[in-house]
Design an enzyme around this catalytic site. Structure first.
Site, PDB file in Angstrom:
ATOM      1  CD  GLU A 147      10.986 -16.279   2.579  1.00 22.84           C
ATOM      2  OE1 GLU A 147      10.929 -16.586   1.376  1.00 22.84           O
ATOM      3  OE2 GLU A 147      10.008 -15.887   3.233  1.00 22.84           O
ATOM      4  CB  CYS A 200      10.272 -14.823  -7.972  1.00 21.63           C
ATOM      5  SG  CYS A 200      10.593 -16.131  -6.768  1.00 21.63           S
ATOM      6  CG  ASN A 241       4.352 -16.573  -7.574  1.00 21.36           C
ATOM      7  OD1 ASN A 241       4.087 -16.217  -6.424  1.00 21.36           O
ATOM      8  ND2 ASN A 241       5.582 -16.875  -7.940  1.00 21.36           N
ATOM      9  CD  GLU A 274      11.402 -14.273  -3.178  1.00 19.86           C
ATOM     10  OE1 GLU A 274      11.913 -13.637  -4.126  1.00 19.86           O
ATOM     11  OE2 GLU A 274      10.398 -14.966  -3.281  1.00 19.86           O
TER      12      GLU A 274
END
Length: 479
Positions: A460, A282, A150, A248
């Site tokens: 992260e 996301c 994405n 993630e």
């Protein structure tokens, strides 16, 4: 026809098995390049190269590693227009989005970690006359970095840059759906004379490249961004070897809107948080929860603005919604829209594929707003990852929190209110790793990024990433 190649030990190479995959342009539905369909032999060669390069790379000073990373950042800046055009063509996103967000962020990822390591510090603990302890952060070895389709170069670089900055070497796998800018990054590595073997890029599928990479005995850490099911698979494969994991994963993010919000600012931002990058982020707010006094007004005005969004060619500067990434993904989105109607939902706007002039075979879906669904239905529980949002009313703060927290995911949430106490109170109770108050997607590279529940494992961003890619070592000195 462009044929992409792997980048292993500082050299471009074809896959060992000689096989390639079609790379399809989402806006046209046509094959425009071929990518390596790599396998375990290519992974083994890349890991061997990374393992060989690790001692010399990890022995460099932070300042020396910083110079190498800054050369990459600067070259990304110099090739920004080319990279943005490639990202838009490969992913289907509007060119202006790739130019203003994706590629600048990839540049900034390298620059941020190149400079962050110059300002690190160590911890000491004084034990008086007994002595003292100091704690070092040491690199670990070969890192596996696996990124999604994405935000291809944006998220690819977000993993690679901190891993390299911390002193590790890397074997990276970009998504086989959007591989082109990762290939251009390998060209940049070659152009700037990046040390051979320090960063290796292997193209291919999850079964072909991903599984051999995460199970390789010489790969002690894995950073993955993608779907929750794939993350669970990686967790299962890595657990017997006690590999270090950062996962993630998916999201079904709530956008909680109270009646006392700044309505116009909320409406503008909610349009973005719903449909940016065709909803394929996301962090998009796919569940919109609206306090009942403004519910009818919101549905009417929001639907009108959504219906006015221009769906078009990614290269058109007027386009606001581009193509979704692939034919299977388009079909998945349309199937969820059909499911929502079966579950009793009402399509307020959109809900259908779009024919775009000049791209009769492109993968375009109209931005879709759905009302009338219960929170327990599949449409509100499962990640669609497309230009689809649902809207629900609530009456109390307690109900809003119950609805917002009623999924297995917990990545991000957005909260709109003018009440300062409520803002902090609700943010405290939302089950999410990130909460934006009266805003959306305002990112600071220094802050931790990640989710709770089935949205992931670890964090992260900022020094959280540098901590993930290192292990602490305590040293005691007797006086």
């Amino acid at each position: 026809m462009i044929t992409l190649r792997n980048y292993i030990d500082g050299a471009f190479c074809a896959p060992a098995n000689g096989r390639h995959l079609d790379n399809i342009e989402p806006a046209t539905g046509e094959v425009y390049s071929l990518i390596p369909d790599s396998g375990a032999d290519d992974v083994a060669a890349a890991v061997a190269a990374a393992k060989k390069a690790y001692p010399s790379w990890s022995a460099l000073t932070a300042a020396e590693r910083s110079k190498h990373l800054m050369r990459v950042a600067n070259r990304i800046e110099e090739r920004l227009e080319e990279l943005a055009a490639a990202e838009s063509r490969d992913n289907g996103k509007p060119l202006k989005l790739a130019r203003s967000v994706d590629i600048p962020r990839a540049r900034d990822n390298f620059a941020f970690y190149a400079t962050a390591i110059l300002h690190d510090w160590s911890e000491t603990h004084d034990m008086g006359t007994h002595g003292f302890n100091y704690t070092l952060r040491r690199p670990i070895g070969v890192a596996a970095c696996i990124s999604p389709w994405n935000l291809p170069l944006y998220l690819f670089s977000w993993k690679i840059a901190p891993a390299l900055a911390a002193g590790n070497t890397v074997v990276a796998k970009p998504s086989e759906v959007t591989p082109y800018t990762a290939y251009l990054l390998s060209e940049i590595l070659h152009e700037v004379g990046f040390p051979a073997g320090v960063l290796n890029i292997v193209h291919g599928t999850g079964p072909g490249v991903g599984e051999p990479l995460v199970t390789h005995p010489d790969v002690p850490m894995i950073s993955f961004t993608g779907g929750t099911a794939t993350g669970a698979r990686i967790n299962t494969l890595a657990a017997p070897s006690f590999k270090k994991l950062s996962l993630e994963l998916g999201g079904k993010n709530p956008n909680v809107i109270f009646a006392d919000c700044d309505f116009e600012a909320m409406l503008r931002t909610t349009l973005q948080s719903s449909f940016a990058n065709q909803g394929q982020i996301c962090l998009c707010g796919s569940r919109i929860l609206v306090e009942r006094p403004i519910y009818d007004r919101f549905v009417a005005e929001f639907t009108a603005r959504v219906a006015a969004l221009k769906v078009g060619l990614p290269s058109d500067p007027e386009t606001q919604v581009g193509a979704v990434v692939s034919a299977p993904h388009r079909d998945k989105i349309l199937n969820y829209i059909a499911l929502a109607q079966q579950e009793g939902g009402r399509i307020e706007c959109g809900g259908h594929p779009v024919d775009v002039d000049g791209a009769p075979n492109g993968y375009f879906v109209a931005p879709t707003v759905i009302t009338g669904l219960p929170m327990s239905c599949r449409t509100n529980q499962e990640e669609i990852f497309g230009p689809v949002v649902t809207v629900m009313p609530f009456d109390t703060e307690e109900e809003a929190l119950a609805l917002a927290n009623a999924t297995k995911y917990g990545l991000a949430a957005t909260l709109w209110t003018s009440n300062l106490q409520r803002a902090h109170r609700v943010a405290h109770e939302l089950e999410a790793g990130i909460v934006w108050i009266n805003s959306w997607l305002v990112r600071d590279l220094r802050t931790p990024f990640g989710g709770v529940k089935q949205s992931g494992l670890g964090r992260e961003g900022g020094f959280e990433a540098l901590r993930f890619f290192t292990e602490p070592k305590n040293v005691f000195v007797k006086l």
